[in-house]
Design a protein around this motif. Structure first.
Motif, PDB file in Angstrom:
ATOM      1  N   GLY A 189       0.813  -1.204   0.000  1.00  0.00           N
ATOM      2  CA  GLY A 189       0.000   0.000   0.000  1.00  0.00           C
ATOM      3  C   GLY A 189       0.851   1.261   0.000  1.00  0.00           C
ATOM      4  N   THR A 190       0.278   2.348  -0.487  1.00  0.00           N
ATOM      5  CA  THR A 190       0.982   3.621  -0.596  1.00  0.00           C
ATOM      6  C   THR A 190       0.567   4.575   0.531  1.00  0.00           C
ATOM      7  N   ALA A 191       1.153   5.764   0.521  1.00  0.00           N
ATOM      8  CA  ALA A 191       0.759   6.796   1.493  1.00  0.00           C
ATOM      9  C   ALA A 191      -0.530   7.497   1.087  1.00  0.00           C
ATOM     10  N   GLY A 192      -1.059   7.158  -0.094  1.00  0.00           N
ATOM     11  CA  GLY A 192      -2.283   7.777  -0.585  1.00  0.00           C
ATOM     12  C   GLY A 192      -2.364   7.815  -2.102  1.00  0.00           C
ATOM     13  N   CYS A 193      -1.264   7.474  -2.756  1.00  0.00           N
ATOM     14  CA  CYS A 193      -1.219   7.466  -4.217  1.00  0.00           C
ATOM     15  C   CYS A 193      -1.840   6.193  -4.785  1.00  0.00           C
ATOM     16  N   VAL A 194      -1.894   6.132  -6.123  1.00  0.00           N
ATOM     17  CA  VAL A 194      -2.286   4.930  -6.858  1.00  0.00           C
ATOM     18  C   VAL A 194      -1.023   4.389  -7.515  1.00  0.00           C
ATOM     19  N   SER A 195      -0.774   3.093  -7.394  1.00  0.00           N
ATOM     20  CA  SER A 195       0.449   2.534  -7.968  1.00  0.00           C
ATOM     21  C   SER A 195       0.163   1.313  -8.823  1.00  0.00           C
ATOM     22  N   LEU A 196       1.017   1.116  -9.831  1.00  0.00           N
ATOM     23  CA  LEU A 196       0.951  -0.023 -10.738  1.00  0.00           C
ATOM     24  C   LEU A 196       2.362  -0.503 -11.051  1.00  0.00           C
ATOM     25  N   PRO A 197       2.546  -1.797 -11.317  1.00  0.00           N
ATOM     26  CA  PRO A 197       3.852  -2.274 -11.771  1.00  0.00           C
ATOM     27  C   PRO A 197       4.270  -1.531 -13.040  1.00  0.00           C
ATOM     28  N   THR A 198       5.567  -1.386 -13.247  1.00  0.00           N
ATOM     29  CA  THR A 198       6.070  -0.570 -14.357  1.00  0.00           C
ATOM     30  C   THR A 198       5.446  -0.886 -15.712  1.00  0.00           C
ATOM     31  N   PRO A 199       5.367  -2.163 -16.148  1.00  0.00           N
ATOM     32  CA  PRO A 199       4.766  -2.421 -17.472  1.00  0.00           C
ATOM     33  C   PRO A 199       3.324  -1.929 -17.570  1.00  0.00           C
ATOM     34  N   SER A 200       2.535  -2.121 -16.511  1.00  0.00           N
ATOM     35  CA  SER A 200       1.144  -1.667 -16.504  1.00  0.00           C
ATOM     36  C   SER A 200       1.075  -0.141 -16.484  1.00  0.00           C
ATOM     37  N   LEU A 201       1.920   0.484 -15.674  1.00  0.00           N
ATOM     38  CA  LEU A 201       1.940   1.943 -15.593  1.00  0.00           C
ATOM     39  C   LEU A 201       2.278   2.562 -16.947  1.00  0.00           C
ATOM     40  N   LEU A 202       3.272   2.011 -17.627  1.00  0.00           N
ATOM     41  CA  LEU A 202       3.648   2.542 -18.933  1.00  0.00           C
ATOM     42  C   LEU A 202       2.512   2.381 -19.938  1.00  0.00           C
ATOM     43  N   ALA A 203       1.785   1.273 -19.836  1.00  0.00           N
ATOM     44  CA  ALA A 203       0.630   1.076 -20.721  1.00  0.00           C
ATOM     45  C   ALA A 203      -0.424   2.151 -20.478  1.00  0.00           C
ATOM     46  N   VAL A 204      -0.646   2.510 -19.225  1.00  0.00           N
ATOM     47  CA  VAL A 204      -1.614   3.557 -18.878  1.00  0.00           C
ATOM     48  C   VAL A 204      -1.156   4.909 -19.411  1.00  0.00           C
ATOM     49  N   LEU A 205       0.110   5.235 -19.218  1.00  0.00           N
ATOM     50  CA  LEU A 205       0.639   6.520 -19.678  1.00  0.00           C
ATOM     51  C   LEU A 205       0.540   6.638 -21.198  1.00  0.00           C
ATOM     52  N   ARG A 206       0.885   5.573 -21.907  1.00  0.00           N
ATOM     53  CA  ARG A 206       0.896   5.612 -23.377  1.00  0.00           C
ATOM     54  C   ARG A 206      -0.503   5.592 -23.981  1.00  0.00           C
ATOM     55  N   TRP A 207      -1.466   5.063 -23.248  1.00  0.00           N
ATOM     56  CA  TRP A 207      -2.851   5.001 -23.722  1.00  0.00           C
ATOM     57  C   TRP A 207      -3.541   6.350 -23.660  1.00  0.00           C
ATOM     58  N   GLN A 208      -3.146   7.168 -22.709  1.00  0.00           N
ATOM     59  CA  GLN A 208      -3.829   8.438 -22.454  1.00  0.00           C
ATOM     60  C   GLN A 208      -3.661   9.457 -23.567  1.00  0.00           C
ATOM     61  N   LYS A 209      -4.717  10.253 -23.742  1.00  0.00           N
ATOM     62  CA  LYS A 209      -4.663  11.476 -24.534  1.00  0.00           C
ATOM     63  C   LYS A 209      -4.946  12.642 -23.585  1.00  0.00           C
ATOM     64  N   PRO A 210      -4.557  13.852 -23.937  1.00  0.00           N
ATOM     65  CA  PRO A 210      -4.876  14.993 -23.070  1.00  0.00           C
ATOM     66  C   PRO A 210      -6.372  15.059 -22.773  1.00  0.00           C
ATOM     67  N   GLY A 211      -6.709  15.294 -21.517  1.00  0.00           N
ATOM     68  CA  GLY A 211      -8.111  15.356 -21.109  1.00  0.00           C
ATOM     69  C   GLY A 211      -8.616  14.113 -20.401  1.00  0.00           C
ATOM     70  N   ALA A 212      -7.746  13.111 -20.221  1.00  0.00           N
ATOM     71  CA  ALA A 212      -8.154  11.896 -19.493  1.00  0.00           C
ATOM     72  C   ALA A 212      -8.381  12.207 -18.018  1.00  0.00           C
ATOM     73  N   TRP A 213      -9.305  11.449 -17.417  1.00  0.00           N
ATOM     74  CA  TRP A 213      -9.579  11.565 -15.991  1.00  0.00           C
ATOM     75  C   TRP A 213      -9.370  10.214 -15.321  1.00  0.00           C
ATOM     76  N   ILE A 214      -9.159  10.264 -14.010  1.00  0.00           N
ATOM     77  CA  ILE A 214      -9.099   9.057 -13.202  1.00  0.00           C
ATOM     78  C   ILE A 214     -10.334   9.030 -12.300  1.00  0.00           C
ATOM     79  N   TRP A 215     -10.921   7.859 -12.134  1.00  0.00           N
ATOM     80  CA  TRP A 215     -12.087   7.684 -11.276  1.00  0.00           C
ATOM     81  C   TRP A 215     -11.745   6.625 -10.251  1.00  0.00           C
ATOM     82  N   ILE A 216     -11.658   7.024  -8.986  1.00  0.00           N
ATOM     83  CA  ILE A 216     -11.236   6.133  -7.905  1.00  0.00           C
ATOM     84  C   ILE A 216     -12.444   5.762  -7.067  1.00  0.00           C
ATOM     85  N   THR A 217     -12.705   4.458  -6.951  1.00  0.00           N
ATOM     86  CA  THR A 217     -13.868   3.964  -6.208  1.00  0.00           C
ATOM     87  C   THR A 217     -13.418   2.906  -5.216  1.00  0.00           C
ATOM     88  N   ARG A 218     -14.384   2.395  -4.470  1.00  0.00           N
ATOM     89  CA  ARG A 218     -14.072   1.328  -3.541  1.00  0.00           C
ATOM     90  C   ARG A 218     -15.267   0.386  -3.420  1.00  0.00           C
TER      91      ARG A 218
END
Length: 218
Positions: A189-218
């Motif tokens: 767990g983090t101090a409050g951030c959202v984290s992903l393993p590097t390959p998954s994180l890079l996939a998220v970064l490369r998929w995005q276009k300007p104007g993307a939002w994140i929706w955090i639920t539980r």
């Protein structure tokens, strides 16, 4: 040439055709159960469970309807889970609930493909987490010169090898939380951030276009 019986020919043709039909069926779209009042083209949907989370990358199809284009990816949220709506506080070890715009990226390495501004950090880059400072919840550069009492160093490996700012508490309300990022997972767990393993994180970064939002639920 010897001719095959008609029945065998039909069976052979059906045998070739059946897998193709199964393949088409398996490609049916998977929809994200996104429940938002705003309409954006791309949503990074993070669903927390304790300190763990699952991320799905969802693209707009029609009002209220999003299709999953990537994922699911598994990572972490705050060590105390996702906060109740509006309940996030500085230092509580919780990830804020809700929808927020994705902002600039940063990291030790060069931009891996994020279609937004990218900062390559050095030892002087920090994010102020001192609620009493007028610079609370902003990126600043050392030296301090009395401007804040505490700040998060942004040149941190491996967590911030690649990272992106989540636009949480942009009003900079004191005590409501700061330095909420999407970054490299550390297996806990983090101090409050959202984290992903590097390959998954890079996939998220490369998929995005300007104007993307994140929706955090539980």
């Amino acid at each position: 040439m010897k001719r095959l019986p008609l029945v065998l020919v039909m069976v052979s043709l059906l045998g070739l055709w059946a897998p193709a039909t199964a393949s088409v069926a398996s490609a049916a779209p998977v929809y994200c159960t996104v429940k938002l009042t705003l309409t954006v083209r791309q949503i990074i949907w993070v669903k927390g469970s304790g300190s763990s989370q699952t991320t799905r990358l969802c693209a707009f199809v029609s009002p209220g309807r999003y299709v999953m284009q990537r994922g699911p990816y598994v990572g972490h949220v705050g060590w105390n889970g996702v906060a109740a709506p509006g309940a996030k506080r500085e230092g509580d070890g919780k990830t804020p609930y809700g929808a927020y715009p994705m902002r600039a990226g940063f990291g030790i390495h060069a931009n891996p493909g994020l279609a937004s501004f990218w900062l390559v950090t050095d030892a002087r880059d920090v994010w102020v987490d001192d609620s009493r400072s007028r610079l609370y919840n902003t990126h600043q550069r050392l030296p301090v010169n009395g401007r804040w009492a505490s700040a998060e160093r942004m040149r941190l490996s491996p967590a911030y090898s690649y990272a992106q700012v989540i636009g949480y508490n942009e009003a900079r309300t004191p005590g409501r939380g700061s330095a909420i990022f999407l970054h490299v997972d550390q297996g806990r767990g983090t101090a409050g951030c959202v984290s992903l393993p590097t390959p998954s994180l890079l996939a998220v970064l490369r998929w995005q276009k300007p104007g993307a939002w994140i929706w955090i639920t539980r």
